[in-house]
Design a protein around this motif. Structure first.
Motif, PDB file in Angstrom:
ATOM      1  N   THR A 104      -0.292  -2.891  -0.021  1.00 22.85           N
ATOM      2  CA  THR A 104       0.759  -3.791   0.465  1.00 22.85           C
ATOM      3  C   THR A 104       2.018  -3.648  -0.368  1.00 22.85           C
ATOM      4  O   THR A 104       3.136  -3.591   0.178  1.00 22.85           O
ATOM      5  CB  THR A 104       0.259  -5.247   0.426  1.00 22.85           C
ATOM      6  N   GLU A 114       3.687  -0.381   0.466  1.00 23.53           N
ATOM      7  CA  GLU A 114       4.338  -0.469   1.772  1.00 23.53           C
ATOM      8  C   GLU A 114       5.693  -1.183   1.653  1.00 23.53           C
ATOM      9  O   GLU A 114       6.679  -0.748   2.244  1.00 23.53           O
ATOM     10  CB  GLU A 114       3.429  -1.220   2.740  1.00 23.53           C
ATOM     11  N   TRP A 137       9.392   0.423   2.451  1.00 25.62           N
ATOM     12  CA  TRP A 137      10.348  -0.210   3.353  1.00 25.62           C
ATOM     13  C   TRP A 137      11.673  -0.490   2.655  1.00 25.62           C
ATOM     14  O   TRP A 137      12.752  -0.362   3.269  1.00 25.62           O
ATOM     15  CB  TRP A 137       9.783  -1.495   3.944  1.00 25.62           C
TER      16      TRP A 137
END
Length: 70
Positions: free
Chosen positions: A40, A43, A47
């Motif tokens: 997570t 990620e 982004w």
């Protein structure tokens, strides 16, 4: 011969899980939780980089369209 056959009494068989398996599954859950947290976080970082690059690209396009040079 039939008079000599005797039924043997057996202890009732209880299915008991060993306590080690609970500890092992707890360790697996903890490690999987850490892996999920790391994925997570990775990620989110990806982004952030993608959005930052897109923002810079937009600024460069606006700069090119406005006609200003570096």
């Amino acid at each position: 011969m039939p008079g000599k056959v005797v039924d043997l009494k057996r202890k009732p068989h209880r299915e008991v899980k060993p306590p080690v398996s609970d500890f092992w599954f707890a360790q697996v859950d903890v490690r999987l939780g850490r892996i999920e947290f790391m994925v997570t976080r990775l990620e989110r970082q990806i982004w952030a980089v993608v959005c930052g690059c897109f923002g810079l690209l937009v600024f460069e396009i606006v700069k090119a369209l406005s006609g200003r040079a570096l």
